[in-house]
Design a protein around this motif. Structure first.
Motif, short mmCIF file in Angstrom:
data_model
loop_
_atom_site.label_atom_id
_atom_site.label_comp_id
_atom_site.label_asym_id
_atom_site.label_seq_id
_atom_site.Cartn_x
_atom_site.Cartn_y
_atom_site.Cartn_z
N GLU A 89 0.82 -1.21 0.00
CA GLU A 89 0.00 0.00 0.00
C GLU A 89 0.85 1.26 0.00
OE1 GLU A 89 -2.92 -0.03 3.03
OE2 GLU A 89 -3.75 -1.98 2.44
N LEU A 90 1.93 1.20 0.77
CA LEU A 90 2.80 2.38 0.82
C LEU A 90 3.49 2.60 -0.52
CD1 LEU A 90 4.16 4.65 2.38
CD2 LEU A 90 5.82 3.00 3.24
N ARG A 91 3.92 1.51 -1.14
CA ARG A 91 4.57 1.63 -2.45
C ARG A 91 3.64 2.30 -3.45
NH1 ARG A 91 3.79 -1.36 -6.69
NH2 ARG A 91 3.02 -3.18 -5.58
N ILE A 92 2.42 1.84 -3.50
CA ILE A 92 1.46 2.43 -4.44
C ILE A 92 1.21 3.89 -4.11
CG2 ILE A 92 -0.95 2.35 -5.21
CD1 ILE A 92 -0.78 -0.72 -4.83
N ALA A 93 1.05 4.18 -2.83
CA ALA A 93 0.78 5.56 -2.43
C ALA A 93 1.96 6.47 -2.76
CB ALA A 93 0.47 5.62 -0.95
N LEU A 94 3.18 5.98 -2.52
CA LEU A 94 4.36 6.78 -2.81
C LEU A 94 4.48 7.07 -4.30
CD1 LEU A 94 7.09 5.11 -0.56
CD2 LEU A 94 6.05 7.35 -0.25
N MET A 95 4.33 6.03 -5.08
CA MET A 95 4.46 6.19 -6.53
C MET A 95 3.41 7.16 -7.06
SD MET A 95 6.77 3.90 -8.01
CE MET A 95 7.71 2.45 -7.54
N ARG A 96 2.19 6.98 -6.57
CA ARG A 96 1.10 7.80 -7.09
C ARG A 96 1.26 9.26 -6.66
NH1 ARG A 96 -4.65 5.43 -5.86
NH2 ARG A 96 -3.64 3.68 -6.90
N ALA A 97 1.60 9.46 -5.40
CA ALA A 97 1.76 10.83 -4.91
C ALA A 97 2.92 11.52 -5.62
CB ALA A 97 1.99 10.82 -3.40
N THR A 98 4.00 10.79 -5.83
CA THR A 98 5.15 11.38 -6.51
C THR A 98 4.80 11.72 -7.95
OG1 THR A 98 6.65 10.13 -5.11
CG2 THR A 98 7.55 11.02 -7.15
N ARG A 99 4.07 10.84 -8.57
CA ARG A 99 3.67 11.10 -9.95
C ARG A 99 2.81 12.36 -10.04
NH1 ARG A 99 3.30 7.51 -14.01
NH2 ARG A 99 2.19 8.22 -15.86
N ARG A 100 1.90 12.47 -9.09
CA ARG A 100 1.02 13.64 -9.07
C ARG A 100 1.82 14.91 -8.80
NH1 ARG A 100 -1.77 17.05 -9.89
NH2 ARG A 100 -3.95 17.49 -9.37
N LEU A 101 2.80 14.77 -7.93
CA LEU A 101 3.63 15.90 -7.57
C LEU A 101 4.46 16.37 -8.76
CD1 LEU A 101 4.01 17.49 -5.03
CD2 LEU A 101 5.74 15.86 -4.30
N ARG A 102 5.00 15.43 -9.50
CA ARG A 102 5.81 15.78 -10.67
C ARG A 102 4.98 16.53 -11.69
NH1 ARG A 102 10.73 13.16 -10.39
NH2 ARG A 102 10.64 11.12 -9.44
N ALA A 103 3.72 16.18 -11.78
CA ALA A 103 2.84 16.83 -12.75
C ALA A 103 2.63 18.29 -12.41
CB ALA A 103 1.49 16.11 -12.81
N GLU A 104 2.83 18.63 -11.16
CA GLU A 104 2.62 20.01 -10.72
C GLU A 104 3.91 20.81 -10.71
OE1 GLU A 104 -0.18 21.54 -10.07
OE2 GLU A 104 -1.34 19.76 -10.55
N LYS A 105 4.91 20.27 -11.31
CA LYS A 105 6.22 20.91 -11.33
C LYS A 105 6.11 22.37 -11.75
CE LYS A 105 10.54 19.90 -13.68
NZ LYS A 105 11.13 18.86 -14.51
N ALA A 106 6.56 23.23 -10.91
CA ALA A 106 6.40 24.66 -11.14
C ALA A 106 7.35 25.16 -12.22
CB ALA A 106 6.65 25.42 -9.84
N ASP A 107 7.10 26.35 -12.68
CA ASP A 107 7.92 26.92 -13.74
C ASP A 107 9.19 27.54 -13.16
OD1 ASP A 107 5.64 28.46 -12.73
OD2 ASP A 107 6.71 30.15 -13.60
N THR A 108 10.28 26.89 -13.37
CA THR A 108 11.57 27.39 -12.95
C THR A 108 12.60 26.95 -13.97
OG1 THR A 108 13.29 27.24 -11.29
CG2 THR A 108 11.84 25.36 -11.50
N ASP A 109 13.63 27.75 -14.11
CA ASP A 109 14.66 27.41 -15.08
C ASP A 109 15.60 26.35 -14.54
OD1 ASP A 109 13.63 29.22 -16.83
OD2 ASP A 109 14.98 30.84 -16.24
N LEU A 110 15.55 26.14 -13.24
CA LEU A 110 16.47 25.18 -12.64
C LEU A 110 15.93 23.76 -12.76
CD1 LEU A 110 17.52 27.05 -9.39
CD2 LEU A 110 18.73 26.89 -11.55
N SER A 111 16.84 22.85 -13.06
CA SER A 111 16.44 21.45 -13.11
C SER A 111 16.28 20.91 -11.70
CB SER A 111 17.50 20.62 -13.85
OG SER A 111 18.67 20.54 -13.06
N ASP A 112 15.71 19.72 -11.60
CA ASP A 112 15.56 19.08 -10.30
C ASP A 112 16.90 18.96 -9.60
OD1 ASP A 112 12.90 18.85 -10.74
OD2 ASP A 112 12.88 16.69 -11.03
N GLY A 113 17.90 18.50 -10.34
CA GLY A 113 19.21 18.29 -9.76
C GLY A 113 19.85 19.58 -9.27
#
Lengths: 153, 153
Positions: B23-47
């Motif tokens: 359950e945690l694996r699914i929740a983590l993957m799904r929440a992270t996926r959703r979070l990535r979709a909301e990636k804000a507008d910035t010139d800096l990469s994740d790294g």
DNA sequence: TATTGTTATACTCTATAACTATA
DNA sequence: TATAGTTATAGAGTATAACAATA
């Protein structure tokens, strides 16, 4: 964790939701990244694995549908699908109604890879969870429910 | 769909750590996926953002330390640091004791960028967290610490 | 004309191997 | 010799623009 002294002790730190958002986002990303490292004994990338997992879960789809679900552009998906086709993990057949389209479906080999990867990720995480205290597991169990609600919102 | 059934000794199939893992694996993957979709507008990469956030949080570090923390190889970090140097977000000074080493520190501009980017980039998650009860936020705060330990193990 | 899928091309991020300079 | 950092080079993944086939 080494003892690195912060240059600026945050006197009135960001509190509440905003501060937690940053920490939680980083933790989620990092934990997920680590989890993704656990996969079946293949050379499949995250994107490739994600595609066959989608097809195994929801059945055949067109490249455009898959691209939209994976949030990549169609040309990027073409590349991913070409790799999966070469590996024999998906098939490519004509769409029955519209000859412009094609249908991508997971093969038996692809489905087996998906299941093996799920098993390994669960196993890895299970080992980590088993090392925690019951209280810590309870925190994660409750967090799981909260995260699920957040992700679905 | 059930988790892949392993032929291994899983006598207690869906209890304790094993059930939570799925359950945690699914929740983590799904929440992270959703979070990535909301990636804000910035010139800096994740790294890049991750590096200046680290330096802002823990103070100057050598490239090798940063690479280890970010789990990338030193040459990859060299590239990231070069970009940050060109942007004026970090400085590069000699190590006081060992002239082979260099110390990377965040600049005032870099620190400001960290704070500003956090604010914008975490907006989506912050809104979700603000809608939770204080108790729920506390659960997530504690889960964050646990997840961090798990990811580093 | 619009849509689906592909090809052509380029950019970013990451990696390994080799090089330099110090220890 | 060993270590820290960089440079050289390559591979993977993604993007936009242009193209072919079909609706």
């Amino acid at each position: 964790m080494e003892a690195a002294a912060a240059p600026k002790p945050r006197s009135a730190p960001r509190t509440g939701a905003a501060a937690l958002a940053t920490e939680l986002r980083i933790a989620l990303m990092r934990a997920t990244r680590r989890l993704r490292a656990e996969k079946a004994d293949t050379d499949l990338s995250d994107g490739q694995l994600s595609v066959i997992a989608l097809l195994e879960r929801e059945g055949p789809k067109t490249p455009r549908e898959i691209a939209a679900y994976e949030r990549v552009q169609p040309p990027s998906m073409t590349r991913t699908l070409t790799a999966l086709l070469d590996l024999g993990l998906v098939t490519r057949t004509e769409h029955p109604d519209d000859r412009r389209q094609v249908l991508i479906a997971v093969t038996g080999s692809g489905a087996a890879t998906v299941r093996e990867t799920r098993r390994r990720r669960d196993a890895w995480l299970t080992r980590r969870l088993a090392a925690l205290t019951p209280e810590e597991r309870d925190v994660l169990a409750r967090a799981t429910q909260i995260l699920r609600r957040i992700a679905d919102s």
